[in-house]
Design an enzyme around this catalytic site. Structure first.
Site, short mmCIF file in Angstrom:
data_model
loop_
_atom_site.label_atom_id
_atom_site.label_comp_id
_atom_site.label_asym_id
_atom_site.label_seq_id
_atom_site.Cartn_x
_atom_site.Cartn_y
_atom_site.Cartn_z
N SER A 22 0.83 -1.22 0.00
CA SER A 22 0.00 0.00 0.00
C SER A 22 0.85 1.26 0.00
O SER A 22 0.35 2.36 0.20
CB SER A 22 -0.92 -0.01 1.22
OG SER A 22 -0.16 -0.06 2.41
N THR A 154 -39.34 28.43 -6.51
CA THR A 154 -39.62 27.08 -6.01
C THR A 154 -40.08 26.31 -7.23
O THR A 154 -40.69 26.88 -8.14
CB THR A 154 -40.72 27.07 -4.92
OG1 THR A 154 -41.95 27.50 -5.50
CG2 THR A 154 -40.37 27.97 -3.72
N HIS A 155 -39.75 25.04 -7.29
CA HIS A 155 -40.06 24.21 -8.47
C HIS A 155 -39.46 24.81 -9.74
O HIS A 155 -40.00 24.61 -10.83
CB HIS A 155 -41.57 24.03 -8.67
CG HIS A 155 -42.32 23.67 -7.42
ND1 HIS A 155 -42.54 22.36 -7.03
CD2 HIS A 155 -42.86 24.45 -6.45
CE1 HIS A 155 -43.21 22.34 -5.89
NE2 HIS A 155 -43.41 23.60 -5.50
N SER A 276 -14.42 26.94 -26.34
CA SER A 276 -14.67 25.73 -27.13
C SER A 276 -13.66 25.67 -28.27
O SER A 276 -13.27 26.69 -28.82
CB SER A 276 -16.09 25.77 -27.69
OG SER A 276 -16.19 24.98 -28.85
N LYS A 282 -18.09 30.64 -27.52
CA LYS A 282 -18.41 30.01 -26.24
C LYS A 282 -17.56 30.48 -25.07
O LYS A 282 -16.38 30.75 -25.19
CB LYS A 282 -18.24 28.49 -26.35
CG LYS A 282 -19.26 27.86 -27.28
CD LYS A 282 -20.57 27.59 -26.59
CE LYS A 282 -20.49 26.25 -25.90
NZ LYS A 282 -21.71 25.97 -25.20
N ASN A 284 -17.59 28.88 -21.29
CA ASN A 284 -18.27 27.82 -20.52
C ASN A 284 -17.91 27.86 -19.04
O ASN A 284 -16.76 28.11 -18.68
CB ASN A 284 -17.88 26.45 -21.08
CG ASN A 284 -18.39 26.25 -22.50
OD1 ASN A 284 -19.45 26.75 -22.86
ND2 ASN A 284 -17.62 25.53 -23.30
N GLU A 289 -19.15 23.17 -13.43
CA GLU A 289 -19.61 21.86 -13.88
C GLU A 289 -18.74 20.74 -13.30
O GLU A 289 -19.24 19.70 -12.88
CB GLU A 289 -19.57 21.78 -15.40
CG GLU A 289 -20.59 22.68 -16.08
CD GLU A 289 -20.35 22.77 -17.57
OE1 GLU A 289 -20.53 21.76 -18.27
OE2 GLU A 289 -19.95 23.85 -18.04
N TYR A 316 -8.60 -6.28 13.14
CA TYR A 316 -8.09 -5.78 11.85
C TYR A 316 -8.26 -6.83 10.76
O TYR A 316 -8.05 -8.02 10.97
CB TYR A 316 -6.61 -5.41 11.96
CG TYR A 316 -6.02 -4.93 10.65
CD1 TYR A 316 -6.13 -3.60 10.26
CD2 TYR A 316 -5.39 -5.82 9.78
CE1 TYR A 316 -5.62 -3.16 9.05
CE2 TYR A 316 -4.87 -5.39 8.56
CZ TYR A 316 -5.00 -4.07 8.19
OH TYR A 316 -4.50 -3.64 6.98
N LYS A 324 -7.64 4.19 3.06
CA LYS A 324 -6.88 5.42 2.84
C LYS A 324 -7.08 6.02 1.46
O LYS A 324 -7.23 7.23 1.32
CB LYS A 324 -5.41 5.19 3.16
CG LYS A 324 -5.19 5.19 4.68
CD LYS A 324 -3.84 4.71 5.12
CE LYS A 324 -3.65 3.22 4.92
NZ LYS A 324 -4.65 2.39 5.67
N1 ARG Z 1 -0.80 -1.24 5.22
C1 ARG Z 1 -1.70 -1.66 6.26
C2 ARG Z 1 -2.98 -0.83 6.20
O1 ARG Z 1 -2.93 0.20 5.61
C3 ARG Z 1 -1.08 -1.49 7.59
C4 ARG Z 1 -1.53 -2.47 8.61
C5 ARG Z 1 -1.18 -3.85 8.18
N2 ARG Z 1 -1.30 -4.81 9.17
C6 ARG Z 1 -1.20 -6.08 8.90
N3 ARG Z 1 -1.22 -6.89 9.86
N4 ARG Z 1 -1.12 -6.49 7.67
O2 ARG Z 1 -4.01 -1.21 6.70
#
Ligand code: ARG
Length: 457
Positions: A22, A154-155, A276, A282, A284, A289, A316, A324
């Site tokens: 990660s 309204t509406h 455009s 144009k 825009n 948007e 966990y 994340k």
């Molecule tokens: N990279 C993991 C996460 O973001 C960290 C925790 C990992 N823990 C484990 N026992 N694999 O969740």
């Protein structure tokens, strides 16, 4: 690079290792991971795992790692599993075997929860700051437009006259609630899980309250299983971010509509418009948007998080690593949108004449005609009927209410007198709505005052 080779006979498949790593996402928490590790080292020192000297060496090395990352001297290697692994192994590279002690009484499970909360707390602060900047812009625009009359809808049908100041202050209220929600969410973000270990705490006598103070958390978690597996704080924050986007998106929709030739209530500044490639005429409202479009991304992150956490058994689970990316994307999106939106709205030109003209069409004063007769003693349900008949008559005559003669008006009620014309002017319609929360100058000034006090706090 990994930290758990011991019980394995064979290597992880490269595809599998890359799949579960990660670091490309969590690398942005390097600062929190380092600061958290320094606090953990000091706590280990307190319970005798690290000597004073060892603690000083570790702290110095961790600070240097931080400095080197920020100076661009140390690259966060993508071959590491995650940011926690990277920081720990870099520390060991730099201080030797001493680095191998840092993970005593700690798991990546409580470590990641700690880093994530610290990171989110910081980002929530900067989002609040951006919201406050937008609020200040809205206050000054509202002050400039206390007497700018436009029709309310309204509406999507013309309803009653308002002022632009009042309309803008409606958004002020929405973003004020958004700020309050984030401030409240922050109370639950700033709770420290370190000491929860992998799930069952640790055999070392960590002074968790000491670590909590070092890191600036408000409190500690009170159950180690919950400490490592709670992501409510992230879901709560992203729902708050979804509401911000919902509010921005409604505002953008109005700006887009108001920028059409048909409305022509606003003209966007060149700095916040695009052209455009084929149609030379144009201009825009792309920013508005795009903000409207990006709202979907943030809602998506919200659903990602809720769905990811649904049915997860304690404690966990690796599923949670997905948290994340969703949260970071939501944060980045909201920050970018708030920045651009504030610049865009602050430079938009409001076409006051056009708004005024449009407020005089569409019988926006019909309620006031009914209210006029109420003041002469007729029950509202009857005056509503009379006013409705007058509107129908005026539509057939292709006239505004104010263009009907007194004779014509008296045909519907002989209680109508010459003073009716003053009573149904759009200025009077707005001016008489002077109760708290209303569109009249005094009332809007009061809400601007309340708004200023809120921002001063
Ligand atoms: N990279 C993991 C996460 O973001 C960290 C925790 C990992 N823990 C484990 N026992 N694999 O969740």
């Amino acid at each position: 690079m990994k930290l758990w080779g011991g019980r394995f006979e064979n290597q992880t498949e490269k595809a599998a290792f890359d799949f579960q790593s990660s670091i490309h996402v969590d690398r942005r928490m390097y600062r929190e991971d380092i600061v958290g590790s320094i606090a953990h080292a000091k706590t280990l020192n307190r319970c005798g795992v690290l000597t004073d000297e060892e603690t000083a060496v570790v702290e110095k090395a961790l600070n240097e790692i931080l400095r080197d990352i920020e100076a661009g001297v140390l690259q966060i290697g993508m071959d590491h599993e995650d940011i926690h692994t990277f920081v720990e192994s870099t520390l060991t590279e730099r201080v030797g075997d001493l680095g191998k002690k840092i993970h005593t009484g700690r798991s990546r499970n409580d470590q990641v929860a700690t880093d994530f909360r610290l990171y989110l707390g910081r980002e929530v602060d900067s989002i609040i700051e951006l919201l406050e900047g937008l609020e200040a812009t809205l206050l000054s625009l509202a002050e400039d437009n206390l007497d700018t009359i436009l029709s309310g809808y309204t509406h999507m049908q013309k309803a009653q006259p308002l002022t632009l100041g009042h309309h803008l202050m409606a958004y002020f209220e929405m973003f004020r609630r958004d700020i309050e929600r984030l401030q409240d969410a922050k109370k639950r973000i700033m709770i420290m899980p370190l000491g929860s270990g992998a799930l069952a705490g640790t055999t070392f006598d960590l002074d968790r309250e000491y670590t909590c103070d070092l890191l600036g958390f408000n409190d500690i978690t009170y159950n180690s299983l919950d400490g490592v597996s709670d992501r409510d704080f992230a879901i709560e924050t992203v729902s708050d971010l979804s509401l911000i986007m919902m509010h921005l998106s409604r505002f953008c929709e109005e700006i887009i509509l108001w920028a059409t030739g048909e409305f022509a209530y606003v003209e966007m500044d060149d700095g916040y418009s695009t052209g455009s490639s084929i149609m030379p005429q144009k201009k825009n409202p792309d920013m508005a948007e795009l903000i409207r479009g990006k709202t979907g991304r943030v809602y998506g992150s919200n659903i990602t998080l809720l769905t990811m956490m649904k049915s997860l058994p304690l404690a966990y689970n690796k599923d949670m690593q997905e948290d994340k990316e969703a949260v970071f994307d939501a944060i980045d999106t909201v920050k970018a949108c708030l920045e651009v939106f504030t610049g865009m709205i602050g430079t938009t030109r409001f076409n006051r004449d056009r708004m005024y003209e449009a407020s005089e069409d569409g019988y926006t004063n019909a309620t006031d005609l009914a209210d006029y007769l109420v003041r002469k003693g007729v029950p509202f349900r009857e005056t509503h009927e009379i006013s409705g008949q007058i509107v129908q008559f005026a539509i057939r005559q292709e006239k505004k209410l104010s263009e009907l003669t007194l004779e014509e008006l008296k045909g519907f009620s002989d209680l109508i007198d010459e003073d009716i014309y003053g009573e149904i002017s759009v200025e009077t319609c707005v001016g008489k709505r002077n109760l708290i929360g209303g569109p009249a100058r005094e009332a809007v000034l009061k809400s601007i005052q309340r708004g200023k006090e809120f921002l001063r706090k």
